[in-house]
Write a protein that holds these residues in place. Structure first.
Motif, PDB file in Angstrom:
ATOM      1  N   THR A 824     -13.476   0.644   3.868  1.00  0.00           N
ATOM      2  CA  THR A 824     -12.217   0.721   4.597  1.00  0.00           C
ATOM      3  C   THR A 824     -11.355   1.765   3.903  1.00  0.00           C
ATOM      4  OG1 THR A 824     -12.308  -1.602   5.263  1.00  0.00           O
ATOM      5  CG2 THR A 824     -10.162  -0.528   5.319  1.00  0.00           C
ATOM      6  N   TYR A 825     -10.890   2.740   4.678  1.00  0.00           N
ATOM      7  CA  TYR A 825     -10.020   3.789   4.158  1.00  0.00           C
ATOM      8  C   TYR A 825      -8.570   3.389   4.453  1.00  0.00           C
ATOM      9  CZ  TYR A 825     -14.222   6.556   3.530  1.00  0.00           C
ATOM     10  OH  TYR A 825     -15.456   7.003   3.116  1.00  0.00           O
ATOM     11  N   VAL A 826      -7.791   3.235   3.395  1.00  0.00           N
ATOM     12  CA  VAL A 826      -6.428   2.711   3.492  1.00  0.00           C
ATOM     13  C   VAL A 826      -5.450   3.876   3.445  1.00  0.00           C
ATOM     14  CG1 VAL A 826      -4.742   1.142   2.471  1.00  0.00           C
ATOM     15  CG2 VAL A 826      -7.186   0.590   2.368  1.00  0.00           C
ATOM     16  N   HIS A 827      -4.511   3.912   4.408  1.00  0.00           N
ATOM     17  CA  HIS A 827      -3.579   5.032   4.552  1.00  0.00           C
ATOM     18  C   HIS A 827      -2.296   4.744   3.771  1.00  0.00           C
ATOM     19  CE1 HIS A 827      -6.434   5.175   7.709  1.00  0.00           C
ATOM     20  NE2 HIS A 827      -5.693   4.679   8.684  1.00  0.00           N
ATOM     21  N   LEU A 828      -2.023   5.545   2.753  1.00  0.00           N
ATOM     22  CA  LEU A 828      -0.796   5.409   1.965  1.00  0.00           C
ATOM     23  C   LEU A 828       0.306   6.249   2.605  1.00  0.00           C
ATOM     24  CD1 LEU A 828      -2.289   5.763  -1.637  1.00  0.00           C
ATOM     25  CD2 LEU A 828      -2.198   3.744  -0.176  1.00  0.00           C
ATOM     26  N   THR A 829       1.528   5.763   2.521  1.00  0.00           N
ATOM     27  CA  THR A 829       2.653   6.487   3.122  1.00  0.00           C
ATOM     28  C   THR A 829       3.381   7.386   2.134  1.00  0.00           C
ATOM     29  OG1 THR A 829       4.221   4.697   2.666  1.00  0.00           O
ATOM     30  CG2 THR A 829       3.006   4.589   4.744  1.00  0.00           C
ATOM     31  N   GLY A 830       3.073   7.276   0.855  1.00  0.00           N
ATOM     32  CA  GLY A 830       3.765   8.085  -0.141  1.00  0.00           C
ATOM     33  C   GLY A 830       3.092   7.963  -1.491  1.00  0.00           C
ATOM     34  N   SER A 831       3.882   8.079  -2.542  1.00  0.00           N
ATOM     35  CA  SER A 831       3.342   8.102  -3.898  1.00  0.00           C
ATOM     36  C   SER A 831       3.091   6.716  -4.471  1.00  0.00           C
ATOM     37  CB  SER A 831       4.292   8.860  -4.826  1.00  0.00           C
ATOM     38  OG  SER A 831       5.553   8.206  -4.867  1.00  0.00           O
ATOM     39  N   SER A 832       3.602   5.664  -3.822  1.00  0.00           N
ATOM     40  CA  SER A 832       3.517   4.321  -4.383  1.00  0.00           C
ATOM     41  C   SER A 832       3.138   3.335  -3.297  1.00  0.00           C
ATOM     42  CB  SER A 832       4.863   3.921  -5.002  1.00  0.00           C
ATOM     43  OG  SER A 832       4.813   2.609  -5.518  1.00  0.00           O
ATOM     44  N   ALA A 833       2.308   2.354  -3.666  1.00  0.00           N
ATOM     45  CA  ALA A 833       1.903   1.331  -2.706  1.00  0.00           C
ATOM     46  C   ALA A 833       1.553   0.055  -3.442  1.00  0.00           C
ATOM     47  CB  ALA A 833       0.714   1.805  -1.875  1.00  0.00           C
ATOM     48  N   LEU A 834       1.669  -1.040  -2.712  1.00  0.00           N
ATOM     49  CA  LEU A 834       1.156  -2.333  -3.149  1.00  0.00           C
ATOM     50  C   LEU A 834       0.153  -2.766  -2.097  1.00  0.00           C
ATOM     51  CD1 LEU A 834       1.152  -4.861  -4.947  1.00  0.00           C
ATOM     52  CD2 LEU A 834       3.025  -5.755  -3.554  1.00  0.00           C
ATOM     53  N   LEU A 835      -1.103  -2.919  -2.504  1.00  0.00           N
ATOM     54  CA  LEU A 835      -2.181  -3.233  -1.578  1.00  0.00           C
ATOM     55  C   LEU A 835      -2.633  -4.661  -1.779  1.00  0.00           C
ATOM     56  CD1 LEU A 835      -4.500  -2.548   0.428  1.00  0.00           C
ATOM     57  CD2 LEU A 835      -5.791  -1.684  -1.550  1.00  0.00           C
ATOM     58  N   ARG A 836      -2.610  -5.412  -0.694  1.00  0.00           N
ATOM     59  CA  ARG A 836      -3.158  -6.764  -0.700  1.00  0.00           C
ATOM     60  C   ARG A 836      -4.157  -6.888   0.445  1.00  0.00           C
ATOM     61  NH1 ARG A 836       2.412  -8.458  -2.045  1.00  0.00           N
ATOM     62  NH2 ARG A 836       2.407  -9.248  -4.189  1.00  0.00           N
ATOM     63  N   THR A 837      -5.231  -7.602   0.188  1.00  0.00           N
ATOM     64  CA  THR A 837      -6.234  -7.852   1.213  1.00  0.00           C
ATOM     65  C   THR A 837      -6.408  -9.352   1.373  1.00  0.00           C
ATOM     66  OG1 THR A 837      -8.034  -7.771  -0.415  1.00  0.00           O
ATOM     67  CG2 THR A 837      -7.458  -5.709   0.708  1.00  0.00           C
ATOM     68  N   ALA A 838      -7.001  -9.750   2.502  1.00  0.00           N
ATOM     69  CA  ALA A 838      -7.237 -11.163   2.770  1.00  0.00           C
ATOM     70  C   ALA A 838      -8.446 -11.289   3.679  1.00  0.00           C
ATOM     71  CB  ALA A 838      -6.014 -11.807   3.424  1.00  0.00           C
ATOM     72  N   ALA A 839      -9.226 -12.341   3.459  1.00  0.00           N
ATOM     73  CA  ALA A 839     -10.392 -12.567   4.312  1.00  0.00           C
ATOM     74  C   ALA A 839      -9.970 -12.731   5.754  1.00  0.00           C
ATOM     75  CB  ALA A 839     -11.156 -13.802   3.818  1.00  0.00           C
ATOM     76  N   ASP A 840      -8.880 -13.459   5.962  1.00  0.00           N
ATOM     77  CA  ASP A 840      -8.314 -13.617   7.302  1.00  0.00           C
ATOM     78  C   ASP A 840      -6.856 -13.193   7.239  1.00  0.00           C
ATOM     79  OD1 ASP A 840     -10.642 -14.774   8.559  1.00  0.00           O
ATOM     80  OD2 ASP A 840     -10.241 -16.546   7.343  1.00  0.00           O
ATOM     81  N   ALA A 841      -6.628 -11.896   7.352  1.00  0.00           N
ATOM     82  CA  ALA A 841      -5.262 -11.385   7.261  1.00  0.00           C
ATOM     83  C   ALA A 841      -4.439 -11.911   8.426  1.00  0.00           C
ATOM     84  CB  ALA A 841      -5.271  -9.859   7.272  1.00  0.00           C
ATOM     85  N   PRO A 842      -3.161 -12.184   8.201  1.00  0.00           N
ATOM     86  CA  PRO A 842      -2.304 -12.643   9.298  1.00  0.00           C
ATOM     87  C   PRO A 842      -2.201 -11.600  10.391  1.00  0.00           C
ATOM     88  CG  PRO A 842      -1.002 -12.068   7.378  1.00  0.00           C
ATOM     89  CD  PRO A 842      -2.435 -12.048   6.943  1.00  0.00           C
ATOM     90  N   SER A 843      -1.681 -12.025  11.528  1.00  0.00           N
ATOM     91  CA  SER A 843      -1.540 -11.133  12.671  1.00  0.00           C
ATOM     92  C   SER A 843      -0.900  -9.813  12.247  1.00  0.00           C
ATOM     93  CB  SER A 843      -0.677 -11.799  13.739  1.00  0.00           C
ATOM     94  OG  SER A 843      -0.510 -10.942  14.846  1.00  0.00           O
ATOM     95  N   ALA A 844      -1.592  -8.720  12.548  1.00  0.00           N
ATOM     96  CA  ALA A 844      -1.174  -7.419  12.025  1.00  0.00           C
ATOM     97  C   ALA A 844       0.074  -6.910  12.712  1.00  0.00           C
ATOM     98  CB  ALA A 844      -2.299  -6.412  12.206  1.00  0.00           C
ATOM     99  N   PRO A 845       0.986  -6.330  11.965  1.00  0.00           N
ATOM    100  CA  PRO A 845       2.071  -5.591  12.597  1.00  0.00           C
ATOM    101  C   PRO A 845       1.500  -4.299  13.178  1.00  0.00           C
ATOM    102  CG  PRO A 845       2.137  -5.309  10.232  1.00  0.00           C
ATOM    103  CD  PRO A 845       1.044  -6.291  10.506  1.00  0.00           C
ATOM    104  N   ILE A 846       2.347  -3.470  13.713  1.00  0.00           N
ATOM    105  CA  ILE A 846       1.901  -2.181  14.237  1.00  0.00           C
ATOM    106  C   ILE A 846       1.310  -1.377  13.078  1.00  0.00           C
ATOM    107  CG2 ILE A 846       2.647  -0.088  15.426  1.00  0.00           C
ATOM    108  CD1 ILE A 846       5.085  -1.785  16.391  1.00  0.00           C
ATOM    109  N   ALA A 847       0.158  -0.748  13.318  1.00  0.00           N
ATOM    110  CA  ALA A 847      -0.518  -0.029  12.253  1.00  0.00           C
ATOM    111  C   ALA A 847      -1.072   1.286  12.778  1.00  0.00           C
ATOM    112  CB  ALA A 847      -1.643  -0.883  11.670  1.00  0.00           C
ATOM    113  N   LEU A 848      -1.190   2.245  11.869  1.00  0.00           N
ATOM    114  CA  LEU A 848      -1.851   3.505  12.172  1.00  0.00           C
ATOM    115  C   LEU A 848      -3.339   3.334  11.947  1.00  0.00           C
ATOM    116  CD1 LEU A 848      -1.449   6.566  12.855  1.00  0.00           C
ATOM    117  CD2 LEU A 848      -1.434   6.953  10.375  1.00  0.00           C
ATOM    118  N   SER A 849      -4.128   3.619  12.963  1.00  0.00           N
ATOM    119  CA  SER A 849      -5.582   3.537  12.825  1.00  0.00           C
ATOM    120  C   SER A 849      -6.143   4.825  12.242  1.00  0.00           C
ATOM    121  CB  SER A 849      -6.231   3.249  14.184  1.00  0.00           C
ATOM    122  OG  SER A 849      -7.639   3.290  14.076  1.00  0.00           O
TER     123      SER A 849
END
Length: 926
Positions: A824-849
């Motif tokens: 999975t390629y994760v899109h960062l929006t800038g120089s800093s990020a906090l990444l969390r993953t989950a086996a069953d992630a909650p309902s996704a907000p709007i996201a860039l594919s």
């Protein structure tokens, strides 16, 4: 008797929540603090006397604070001699410092002007004030007067320096009077401490802990000031460091657990995860590390796993005190025994590595004979050589990566070792004619090893090699590598990168086509004006300038160069002044001492190669005569593309980017990952960035034909995409490819293939900066997630799909993700990020594919998002929209070009005619 650590943590109730949000804090007082790594912490306290400059600290999410002792001063400080004798209250014998009388009326002004003001002028805005109550070490003092003096200093600092941020070490008695002036309060040794008299680490007594804990709880709960606890643990004991930090954090305090000299990266409220691997090579075998097997072959798998090689020559002094705070492990790949003069130092160094439990992976040979001491340490036993041939009797799945069948006639000197440790796992076992077993490789308690010839094997009749050992699996298991969110230079916003760059060779050559035109002119009209993807184009000064070797053609050639450089999709580079072939003097006078190619350049009469002239001079010529005001900030290496440290230093000092070298050249007839190179190499602290893919020279048999051979680069592009995306798509060639019909046809085929792929166009300069960011990015474990901090150039991290979905609702600085193969390629929006993953992630907000352009703005809430894309081609992007939504582009309602339904969501694709846009998506609330 000290209370047990487990009971201590359980005995003290933690608060439900701290009164203020506490930043993560690191303290490092070393002369060479690794600031690129420490930027994962919000605050980094350094000893400013070592020359650190906060104005050049390139981390918008982390701040440098300066250390300053308040109630005592060490004689080494610059202002020590200016402190009057009558102000000296006594001595701190443990640290050989002088106590300062806080009751002196002029002390607040002195401290502000002599200690803080110079640091403030250098850009420091935060300060760690140490030793607030050291005056108690004096034989005689007035408690109230000393406390009043400390308060006066703090008030003076706030008066003189508006906005100053202060962390105080202790000073509990004065805190109620200055709580509004303090960002944090620190205290040392809650669980583990350092005894300055005995020079030993030691647990803190239960009595001392209980007293200190009460002070800290009062500070936090009654005064509302966040608390920083600094404990001390031996630097090699990462397990105890981690556990002590956990205990402190469980009490609701911010931890920093480090060594007593504060000279390593400790563990705080986040834990930095080291990405460096110390790699040893021998200059007896190779004149420079870039020629070594470990760099040519193992660096690419190392980079793919997210790790970085740092090279050390066994013939030079090896770095002392290598700990697990900054290094994930050690790799050696030695062809045989190292020089006898170097062996003792190498053995001592590796012995320390093993003793400190830093994993060691040994490839090739160990480099020295295994004595009984070494055999016991490594859990190995030597055997006498057998007179018969060896045959394979046991083979792990890790062995046979690119070679499935091994020859059975291996001679006994190849492998004469067998694991004796019960917890070792043999990777390859051989038997002789008498039935005796020998182990060629194993995963062991200290790391792992694999002997020649079972690492790589040469392909008979060629210069090619193949992996016998799976390098990815071996590195992961032998070095116990932590799986990382891998900084990925191949991808941005889910799409593989695309760019083209052109070395200027043969700019003046005449094309073998009608019209007697220069190859450069054909390049302009037949390629550059047709394929409007980002190009980086260079010239060789001596080929085109009036003072060069073709002055009669200079006016025409400079005119063509100006027209090329004026194209909006072209950025400008230099390909040097005279095109040197061999760059590194140590190689020129060593391995190639008698090679006439060492002196090859364009042969300008009376000119001897001068690095400053080749690099800086050629760039200045292009800026002055050809660039038309465009920037010229790239140097593309010529010849062997292997610059020495001196050339790289000139590039860096002049603010230039550099690229070329590496020679990744994998095809169906050369189908081995040994042909795929790393992202680059450091030489004395400066980075050479390799071109992702090699140029047409190798595909055309060194330009001897077939001249259509560059069409096979499409094979390279495909083989570096599947089964692993290893490289960006870089269409890299020389001007002379526009000189022949066959080579020009091949270029059209390559461009045609690239334009049909869903790629992300960038300039070479953007790619180069991503590679720099790959080596600079810092990662830390932050609870169940990952803290990611870089320079903002690299915008993708890659994670395995087995980690689960990206939990966008609980992540920060992430716009979305795109699955590809097992990643999975994760899109960062800038120089800093906090990444969390989950086996069953909650309902996704709007996201860039995915998108073929860069995010320059991203503001997201649960039901709406506004973002801006800026690219180098007509925009093509997709959004994951969870329910009925309206999308507006440049303030107009937009209709998707396609919609792909998913469970509860859809992926909507938008294609525009322009390369930049402001996009807004608004979704109905549930």
């Amino acid at each position: 008797m000290a209370l047990s650590m487990g009971l201590a943590a359980a005995a003290f109730p933690a608060p439900s929540a701290p009164p203020k949000a506490a930043p993560s804090v690191a303290l490092h007082y070393g002369a060479q603090a690794p600031l690129e790594d420490l930027k994962v912490f919000d605050i980094v306290v350094v000893d400013a006397d070592h020359g650190y400059n906060p104005s050049t600290y390139r981390s918008p999410d982390s701040k440098l604070y300066a250390y300053a002792a308040l109630t005592e001063v060490h004689p080494t400080r610059s202002y020590f001699q200016r402190i009057p004798a009558q102000w000296r209250l006594g001595r701190n014998a443990d640290w050989d410092s002088v106590l300062v009388d806080q009751s002196q009326p002029e002390w607040p002004r002195f401290f502000a002007e002599q200690v803080i003001a110079p640091l403030w002028e250098r850009g420091f805005r935060g300060f760690f004030l140490d030793t607030l109550d050291s005056y108690r070490l004096a034989a005689r003092f007035d408690e109230q007067q000393q406390q009043d003096g400390v308060v006066a200093v703090l008030e003076e600092l706030h008066r003189r320096f508006p906005g100053i941020q202060l962390i105080l070490n202790r000073g509990f008695d004065v805190l109620p009077r200055v709580s509004d002036k303090v960002q944090m309060v620190a205290a040392e040794s809650l669980f583990q401490g350092w005894n300055a008299q005995s020079k030993q680490y030691a647990p803190v007594s239960a009595k001392d802990r209980e007293w200190l804990l009460q002070q800290l709880q009062n500070t936090r709960d009654q005064l509302g000031i966040p608390v920083l606890v600094i404990d001390y643990v031996p630097p090699q004991d990462r397990a105890k460091t981690r556990e002590t930090a956990r205990q402190i954090k469980a009490l609701g305090f911010t931890p920093w657990v480090t060594d007593q000299q504060l000279n390593t990266i400790g563990i705080g409220s986040v834990e930095f995860v080291p990405r460096r691997i110390a790699v040893l090579y021998s200059s007896d075998e190779y004149p420079a590390p870039n020629y070594s097997d470990v760099h040519r072959f193992l660096d690419m798998p190392t980079n793919y796993l997210g790790y970085i090689s740092e090279y050390f020559d066994v013939r030079q002094p090896l770095p002392p005190n290598l700990y697990g705070d900054r290094y994930a492990g050690v790799v050696t790949w030695l062809g045989g025994d190292v020089a006898s003069a170097s062996q003792p130092a190498l053995q001592r160094w590796l012995y320390q590595v093993v003793q400190q439990q830093l994993p060691w992976a040994a490839l090739g040979q160990f480099g020295f004979d295994l004595t009984p001491t070494w055999s016991r340490l490594l859990g190995l036993q030597t055997k006498e050589a057998s007179t018969g041939l060896l045959q394979i009797s046991q083979q792990d799945a890790m062995v046979g990566f690119e070679i499935r069948d091994f020859p059975a006639d291996r001679t006994p000197q190849d492998v004469l070792l067998a694991p004796s440790a019960a917890n070792a796992r043999a990777l390859l076992t051989l038997k002789d004619s008498k039935g005796q077993s020998y182990t060629a490789g194993a995963i062991t308690a200290w790391g792992g090893f694999m002997h020649t010839p079972y690492v790589i094997q040469d392909v008979p009749g060629t210069e090619d090699s193949r992996w016998a050992l799976d390098p990815f699996a071996f590195l992961q298991q032998a070095l116990r590598l932590t799986p990382l969110p891998v900084p990925d230079v191949t991808t941005e916003n889910g799409r593989r990168l695309l760019f083209a760059h052109i070395d200027g060779d043969a700019f003046p050559s005449k094309a073998e086509m009608p019209g007697n035109r220069f190859a450069a002119d054909w390049l302009l009209t037949d390629i550059l004006q047709k394929y409007r993807i980002p190009h980086t184009v260079s010239v060789i000064e001596a080929e085109v300038s009036p003072q060069g070797i073709y002055p009669q053609f200079s006016a025409q050639l400079e005119g063509i160069a100006k027209r090329i450089f004026a194209l909006p999709h072209v950025e400008i580079a230099s390909h040097t002044y005279s095109h040197p072939y061999l760059w590194d003097p140590s190689v020129r006078h060593g391995l190639f001492e008698h090679n006439h190619e060492a002196a090859i350049n364009l042969g300008i009469p009376g000119y001897e190669i001068n690095l400053q002239r080749e690099i800086v001079g050629s760039v200045q010529y292009i800026r002055d005569r050809l660039a038309g005001g465009k920037p010229v900030n790239i140097l593309l290496w010529s010849g062997d593309t292997s610059p020495g440290a001196d050339a790289l230093e000139i590039v860096a000092k002049n603010g230039l980017l550099n690229m070329n070298g590496g020679d990744t050249f994998i095809t169906r007839s050369r189908a081995s990952l040994t042909a795929v190179r790393s992202h680059g190499i450091f030489k004395k602290g400066n980075l050479q960035v390799y071109a992702p893919i090699t140029n047409e020279n190798l595909y055309t048999n060194l330009w001897r034909g077939p001249f259509y051979g560059f069409e096979r680069v499409i094979e390279t592009f495909s083989m570096t995409e599947t089964p692993r995306r290893l490289k960006a798509v870089d269409i890299y060639y020389h001007t002379y490819s526009a000189s022949k019909p066959a080579s020009l046809t091949a270029l059209h085929q390559v461009y045609g293939w690239a334009l049909k792929q869903p790629l992300h166009p960038v300039f070479a300069s953007e790619y180069i900066r991503k590679v720099h960011d790959f080596y600079a990015m810092a990662l830390a474990r932050d609870g169940e997630g990952w803290r990611i901090r870089g320079r903002g150039d690299l915008r993708t991290v890659r994670i395995p799909q087995s980690w689960g979905a990206v939990d966008l609702a609980h992540s920060e600085g992430i716009a979305g993700s795109k699955a590809a193969d097992a990643n999975t390629y994760v899109h960062l929006t800038g120089s800093s990020a906090l990444l969390r993953t989950a086996a069953d992630a909650p309902s996704a907000p709007i996201a860039l594919s995915e998108a073929n352009a860069r995010l320059t703005e991203w503001n997201a809430q649960r039901d709406q998002v506004q973002f801006r894309l800026e690219g180098h081609a007509p925009l093509d992007f997709s959004l994951v929209l969870p329910r009925t939504c309206q999308v507006r582009i440049n303030d107009r309602v937009a209709t998707p070009s396609s919609v792909t339904p998913m469970a509860g969501t859809s992926v909507q694709r938008f294609r525009l005619s322009h390369a930049a846009a402001l996009i807004q998506a608004q979704c109905a609330r549930r």
